[in-house]
Scaffold this motif. Structure first.
Motif, PDB file in Angstrom:
ATOM      1  N   GLU A 127       0.804  -1.226   0.000  1.00 41.87           N
ATOM      2  CA  GLU A 127       0.000   0.000   0.000  1.00 41.87           C
ATOM      3  C   GLU A 127       0.843   1.287   0.000  1.00 41.87           C
ATOM      4  N   PRO A 128       1.853   1.406   0.873  1.00 41.66           N
ATOM      5  CA  PRO A 128       2.640   2.649   0.904  1.00 41.66           C
ATOM      6  C   PRO A 128       3.377   2.919  -0.411  1.00 41.66           C
ATOM      7  N   VAL A 129       3.643   1.836  -1.180  1.00 39.10           N
ATOM      8  CA  VAL A 129       4.368   2.006  -2.437  1.00 39.10           C
ATOM      9  C   VAL A 129       3.600   2.941  -3.369  1.00 39.10           C
ATOM     10  N   PHE A 130       2.274   2.794  -3.378  1.00 40.54           N
ATOM     11  CA  PHE A 130       1.460   3.611  -4.277  1.00 40.54           C
ATOM     12  C   PHE A 130       1.498   5.099  -3.889  1.00 40.54           C
ATOM     13  N   LYS A 131       1.988   5.377  -2.685  1.00 44.26           N
ATOM     14  CA  LYS A 131       2.036   6.771  -2.239  1.00 44.26           C
ATOM     15  C   LYS A 131       3.452   7.341  -2.294  1.00 44.26           C
ATOM     16  N   GLN A 132       4.398   6.490  -2.653  1.00 41.56           N
ATOM     17  CA  GLN A 132       5.793   6.909  -2.644  1.00 41.56           C
ATOM     18  C   GLN A 132       6.039   7.970  -3.726  1.00 41.56           C
ATOM     19  N   LEU A 161      -2.063  -7.753 -10.965  1.00 42.39           N
ATOM     20  CA  LEU A 161      -3.480  -7.370 -10.961  1.00 42.39           C
ATOM     21  C   LEU A 161      -3.725  -6.167 -10.050  1.00 42.39           C
ATOM     22  N   ILE A 162      -3.163  -6.229  -8.861  1.00 39.89           N
ATOM     23  CA  ILE A 162      -3.354  -5.131  -7.913  1.00 39.89           C
ATOM     24  C   ILE A 162      -2.739  -3.850  -8.478  1.00 39.89           C
ATOM     25  N   ALA A 163      -1.553  -3.999  -9.094  1.00 40.92           N
ATOM     26  CA  ALA A 163      -0.894  -2.839  -9.698  1.00 40.92           C
ATOM     27  C   ALA A 163      -1.771  -2.252 -10.802  1.00 40.92           C
ATOM     28  N   GLU A 164      -2.279  -3.128 -11.644  1.00 46.05           N
ATOM     29  CA  GLU A 164      -3.083  -2.648 -12.777  1.00 46.05           C
ATOM     30  C   GLU A 164      -4.338  -1.909 -12.326  1.00 46.05           C
ATOM     31  N   GLU A 165      -4.908  -2.364 -11.218  1.00 49.18           N
ATOM     32  CA  GLU A 165      -6.092  -1.673 -10.701  1.00 49.18           C
ATOM     33  C   GLU A 165      -5.804  -0.205 -10.423  1.00 49.18           C
ATOM     34  N   ARG A 166      -4.519   0.105 -10.129  1.00 48.06           N
ATOM     35  CA  ARG A 166      -4.135   1.488  -9.836  1.00 48.06           C
ATOM     36  C   ARG A 166      -3.469   2.160 -11.023  1.00 48.06           C
ATOM     37  N   GLY A 167      -3.413   1.456 -12.124  1.00 43.74           N
ATOM     38  CA  GLY A 167      -2.720   2.003 -13.282  1.00 43.74           C
ATOM     39  C   GLY A 167      -1.209   1.910 -13.146  1.00 43.74           C
ATOM     40  N   TRP A 168      -0.731   0.983 -12.342  1.00 48.32           N
ATOM     41  CA  TRP A 168       0.707   0.779 -12.165  1.00 48.32           C
ATOM     42  C   TRP A 168       1.159  -0.468 -12.919  1.00 48.32           C
ATOM     43  N   THR A 169       2.496  -0.650 -12.995  1.00 46.66           N
ATOM     44  CA  THR A 169       3.027  -1.863 -13.630  1.00 46.66           C
ATOM     45  C   THR A 169       4.042  -2.525 -12.697  1.00 46.66           C
ATOM     46  N   VAL A 170       4.474  -3.704 -13.088  1.00 43.56           N
ATOM     47  CA  VAL A 170       5.515  -4.423 -12.346  1.00 43.56           C
ATOM     48  C   VAL A 170       6.606  -4.793 -13.344  1.00 43.56           C
ATOM     49  N   ASP A 171       7.855  -4.569 -12.968  1.00 46.13           N
ATOM     50  CA  ASP A 171       8.957  -4.942 -13.860  1.00 46.13           C
ATOM     51  C   ASP A 171       9.250  -6.431 -13.674  1.00 46.13           C
ATOM     52  N   LEU A 172       8.586  -7.232 -14.482  1.00 42.44           N
ATOM     53  CA  LEU A 172       8.666  -8.682 -14.291  1.00 42.44           C
ATOM     54  C   LEU A 172      10.076  -9.210 -14.516  1.00 42.44           C
ATOM     55  N   ALA A 173      10.781  -8.612 -15.475  1.00 38.10           N
ATOM     56  CA  ALA A 173      12.142  -9.094 -15.754  1.00 38.10           C
ATOM     57  C   ALA A 173      13.034  -8.887 -14.531  1.00 38.10           C
ATOM     58  N   ALA A 174      12.857  -7.730 -13.857  1.00 33.70           N
ATOM     59  CA  ALA A 174      13.680  -7.463 -12.679  1.00 33.70           C
ATOM     60  C   ALA A 174      13.329  -8.422 -11.541  1.00 33.70           C
ATOM     61  N   VAL A 175      12.053  -8.755 -11.421  1.00 35.84           N
ATOM     62  CA  VAL A 175      11.644  -9.714 -10.384  1.00 35.84           C
ATOM     63  C   VAL A 175      12.299 -11.068 -10.658  1.00 35.84           C
ATOM     64  N   GLU A 176      12.297 -11.440 -11.917  1.00 37.21           N
ATOM     65  CA  GLU A 176      12.897 -12.706 -12.313  1.00 37.21           C
ATOM     66  C   GLU A 176      14.381 -12.736 -11.949  1.00 37.21           C
ATOM     67  N   LYS A 177      15.047 -11.584 -12.145  1.00 32.71           N
ATOM     68  CA  LYS A 177      16.479 -11.506 -11.804  1.00 32.71           C
ATOM     69  C   LYS A 177      16.698 -11.749 -10.315  1.00 32.71           C
ATOM     70  N   LEU A 178      15.829 -11.183  -9.499  1.00 33.72           N
ATOM     71  CA  LEU A 178      15.968 -11.372  -8.053  1.00 33.72           C
ATOM     72  C   LEU A 178      15.777 -12.841  -7.688  1.00 33.72           C
ATOM     73  N   ARG A 179      14.807 -13.424  -8.383  1.00 36.52           N
ATOM     74  CA  ARG A 179      14.528 -14.826  -8.094  1.00 36.52           C
ATOM     75  C   ARG A 179      15.750 -15.669  -8.455  1.00 36.52           C
ATOM     76  N   GLN A 180      16.372 -15.282  -9.564  1.00 36.58           N
ATOM     77  CA  GLN A 180      17.576 -15.947 -10.012  1.00 36.58           C
ATOM     78  C   GLN A 180      18.670 -15.874  -8.959  1.00 36.58           C
TER      79      GLN A 180
END
Ligand code: ATP
Ligand code: MG
Length: 825
Positions: free
Chosen positions: A327-332, A362-381
């Motif tokens: 939640e706080p991320v959307f206000k950052q 989905l939650i991001a999209e509801e607010r008109g936000w996105t997620v950098d999926l490639a970066a998430v994948e890198k962290l998982r790596q």
């Protein structure tokens, strides 16, 4: 249509020429995935029912189109002017047939390209062909193109796409049509979306009731947000999936299910639910299915609910914590421009709070936000490289590393079912990838590949490969990164020997030799086969409502979780073991399908000969969660090891109990029974003796002669009370004796407060009727204060404490004689 696949190719083998069906459809993963649409479009569900009709040479294209037109316009009487159709541009035949139907003008027959009107099963080989789709005009201009609702798709199976991707002609044109029941209902009932139809009515009513019961604010509007729709849709999907044997997990279809459940719970959270609620809706789901078409939803309801509830408990615990992180991320402020969730947050939500990535998106999209999926994948790596991740298959690091392989068409042949292929076989590298920048951990795809990858709870093979230059590498993991893909992860046996030549030999086209760890594989296979038998045995012995809730197959044991409301008793355990051992001894071949015994579809490796799982032994049975039990078992060598250990124990007991030498040979049994009888008899005798002892007069010799009690009095400030001090026989170990004795003394002589002493123990007993104002615990404390002692406590009539030394009886007596009021405060 999958069940009819072979009939399209070879209509002669079809047992009937035509068929109609109603089938359960799930579109929440893979090629057909409508998960993101649910709640947002008027027409998509994850689970829906599809009405179909089929012809395997029974009738032609023209008949299929005629029948469809008649059904829609005459049987259910839809106005012809609100229908239009599409055909494949090159399918002139269908175009002409439509032109001949009454009431469909040419401008309503629309030609489309193969993207829309050529039907295939998915990727890979299979029957396929042109289709013609029928659309309903919702007359809702605001929907744009979606004004036209597709209700029925007629597919003409004319071709077969072979392994090389070429189209072959099928002998006869077959027909395969599909119409969504919920969409048809919305048209017939004149509703603006599927969710407004009677199919969903009991579900929304139920949801509203559950909201009221939970004391939540509620409005009857179901379209105010997507959440109510998501909940009722996903409830259907999750329940049908579980009823069909899918269980929540982190891989494959289990993960599809888990994602559905978690998305539904998040929608519940959005509505304001703070406690588990899904299973409260289940009766309403049953009501919506009350025509009895799906009896399993009824008789498996306990299991289904237990599994949903368990998932709910797991996720509800972390859901709100995760949302609080997000939640706080959307206000950052610094993110206001990019409107992108930092990858660290998305990863933490996934890794720590169990948010499927698509839920965060989905939650991001509801607010008109996105997620950098490639970066998430890198962290998982990164995490994987640090060796902390337990994530194996699915959308993992591995999968991302091998994404291009799929596009390059790299599909190795798995040869690991054949025993002779397991060791010392040559293989060629199709593709290779290092897992990080340093080349010391590689992922390869090899052809052929005898290594089995993780699937269905079976742990993957391990083993080794020898490269063309002779260097040996350990196979540490095997996985299936995509359908028909297979990859092995290897590490050099010794790190210092890594040479440039090694690196060269790891390139595409180089040969290597493969060695599967056969011993390990055989152990796994035996336990895997046994898992299937155990599942069958449980259904047979405990009832059909048993459902698998998880399993783990290892080389030396298996673990099987299943839904069942109560413990499996010893007799049932024996029955299960006996049945499986009997089946194993019959040694049925071949094994993968276990004729008549267990028919689950399975891609794992099995024993070739069922006798390999003899003996089967259940090692433990217990509860893992409400309504879920767990059995651990071992088979073959591992079970024999268990029996050997048991035998050693029996030998030891035989020796300890001197049970050898009895005439019947069953010495231990006899001996134990005899001992049990003896113990019973002894405790009876002991009880009688103890009673006598309790009642015997005090008789321990003391400095005052045989008299071992003293009458005195103690001053408790306001009152002086008579006391009797008794020294008891300190040799008696039984605590019962002392409390019984104390009770007896106070019954026999209620006019005195009794102080009992043995070793350093002290008990104060008093009769409450005589001393209504006294508390034994307080008396005890004042005595101990006086003669020295630790803490003590107890009830008003009986208290117990410890003195600092054992000579206290004398001290107490001396004190009482030296002083008219011997014990004072
Ligand atoms: P759409 O483009 O509307 O998603 P589709 O082309 O994916 O539909 P088909 O694969 O042709 O649909 O499926 C056959 C029929 O099944 C459709 O005509 C429709 O009536 C129904 N159907 C398809 N997907 C869904 C869904 N997600 N929910 C409900 N019904 C569906
Ligand atoms: Mg679709």
């Amino acid at each position: 249509m999958v069940q009819f696949k072979d009939y399209f190719r070879n209509p002669a083998i079809a047992p009937f020429k035509q068929a109609t069906s109603i089938q359960k459809c799930m579109r929440a993963g893979g090629k057909h995935n409508d998960l993101d649409n649910v709640g947002y479009t008027p027409r998509h569900h994850t689970f829906f029912e599809m009405l179909g009709n089929f012809s395997f040479g029974g009738h032609s294209k023209s008949r299929a189109i005629q029948m469809a037109w008649r059904f829609l316009t005459e049987v259910i009487q839809l106005p012809k002017d609100r229908l239009r159709v599409t055909v494949l541009a090159s399918d002139q035949e269908s175009y002409d047939i439509w032109k001949n139907q009454e009431g469909i003008p040419e401008e309503k027959i629309i030609r489309c390209d193969t993207k829309d009107n050529f039907w295939t099963m998915g990727e890979g080989s299979g029957p396929c062909g042109p289709c013609t789709e029928i659309f309903w005009d919702t007359q809702n201009d605001s929907l744009g193109e979606d004004r036209w609702l597709e209700i029925w798709n007629l597919v003409f199976m004319q071709h077969y796409r072979n392994e090389q991707g070429q189209l072959e002609n099928l002998p006869i044109v077959c027909v395969d049509t599909g119409m969504g029941l919920e969409r048809l209902a919305s048209v017939v009932q004149n509703k603006v979306n599927n969710f407004e139809t009677d199919v969903f009515e009991p579900l929304f009513k139920g949801l509203h009731q559950v909201m009221i019961d939970a004391g939540m604010e509620y409005s009857p509007d179901i379209n105010a947000s997507p959440h109510k729709k998501i909940i009722v849709d996903h409830l259907r999907a999750m329940s049908f999936l579980i009823a069909d044997g899918v269980i929540p997990s982190n891989v494959g279809r289990g993960y599809v299910l888990r994602r559905i459940i978690r998305r539904a719970l998040r929608s519940g959270n959005q509505l304001g639910f703070t406690e588990p609620f899904m299973t409260k809706l289940y009766p309403h789901l049953l009501e919506s299915l009350s025509d009895g078409s799906y009896p399993e939803m009824n008789f498996r309801q306990d299991s289904i609910k237990a599994i949903i509830h368990q998932e709910e408990e797991i996720f509800m615990g972390t859901l709100s914590k995760g949302l609080a992180l997000l939640e706080p991320v959307f206000k950052q402020k610094d993110l206001m421009d990019s409107k992108q969730i930092p990858a660290e947050v998305a990863f933490k939500l996934y890794d720590t709070f169990g948010f499927p990535l698509d839920l965060t998106v989905l939650i991001a999209e509801e607010r008109g936000w996105t997620v950098d999926l490639a970066a998430v994948e890198k962290l998982r790596q990164k995490q994987q490289e640090q060796g902390r991740a337990s994530w194996k298959a699915g959308s993992s690091l591995m999968q991302s590393k091998t994404l291009e392989w799929k596009e390059q068409g790299i599909f190795p042949t798995f040869t690991g079912y054949q025993r002779e292929m397991l060791t010392g076989q040559p293989s060629t590298i199709l593709a290779s990838q290092s897992t990080n920048d340093v080349t010391e951990d590689m992922i390869l795809s090899i052809e052929p590949c005898p290594f089995y990858g993780l699937g269905g709870g079976q742990s993957p093979d391990t083993g080794s490969v020898t490269l063309a230059n002779g260097s040996e590498w350990r196979v540490v993991d095997v996985f299936t990164p995509y359908e028909r893909g297979l990859a092995i992860r290897i590490q050099p046996m010794s790190e210092d020997s890594l040479t440039e030549q090694d690196v060269l030999c790891l390139h595409k086209g180089f040969q290597l030799m493969t060695f599967v760890d056969v011993k390990r594989r055989e152990g796994v296979a035996a336990h895997h086969s046994a898992t299937h038998l155990l599942n069958a045995a449980l259904r047979r012995i405990l009832g059909k409502s048993i459902m698998q809730a998880g399993s783990l197959v290892e080389p030396e044991r298996l673990r099987f979780d299943f839904t069942h409301g109560k413990p499996v008793d010893q007799i049932q355990i024996r029955e299960i073991e006996d049945w499986i051992n009997a089946v194993a001894l019959q040694s049925v071949q071949p094994v993968v399908k276990f004729p008549k015994v267990s028919m689950e579809l399975c891609g794992g490796t099995h024993v070739e000969d069922l006798s390999k799982i003899y003996p089967f032994k259940i090692l433990s049975e217990g509860s893992v969660a409400a309504g879920t039990r767990r059995i651990e078992a071992a088979v073959g060598k591992a079970a024999s090891q268990f029996f050997i250990e048991q035998d050693r124990m029996v030998t030891r007991l035989n020796q300890d109990l001197k049970a050898y030498g009895t005439s019947t040979g069953n010495g231990l049994d006899l001996k134990v029974n005899k001992l049990k009888d003896q113990v019973a008899e002894l405790s009876r005798q002991y009880g009688r003796l103890l009673d006598k002892l309790v009642k015997a007069p005090d008789s321990i010799p003391t400095k005052q002669g045989t008299l071992n009690f003293v009458s005195a009095s103690i001053d408790l400030g306001a009152t002086t009370v008579p006391v009797k001090i008794h020294e008891l026989d300190a040799d008696i170990q039984d605590q019962d004796y002392y409390s019984k004795r104390a009770n007896l003394l106070k019954e026999q002589e209620p006019e005195a407060v009794h102080i009992l002493i043995w070793k350093e123990n002290m008990v104060v007993a008093l009769d409450q009727k005589h001393f209504p104002k006294l508390h034994a615990g307080k008396v005890l404390k004042s005595v101990l204060d006086h003669i020295g002692g630790g803490k003590g406590g107890g009830q008003p009539q009986l208290a117990r404490g410890r003195m600092t030394d054992q000579g206290s009886f004398e001290r107490l007596v001396q004190l009482s004689q030296a002083d008219e009021q011997p014990v004072t405060r």
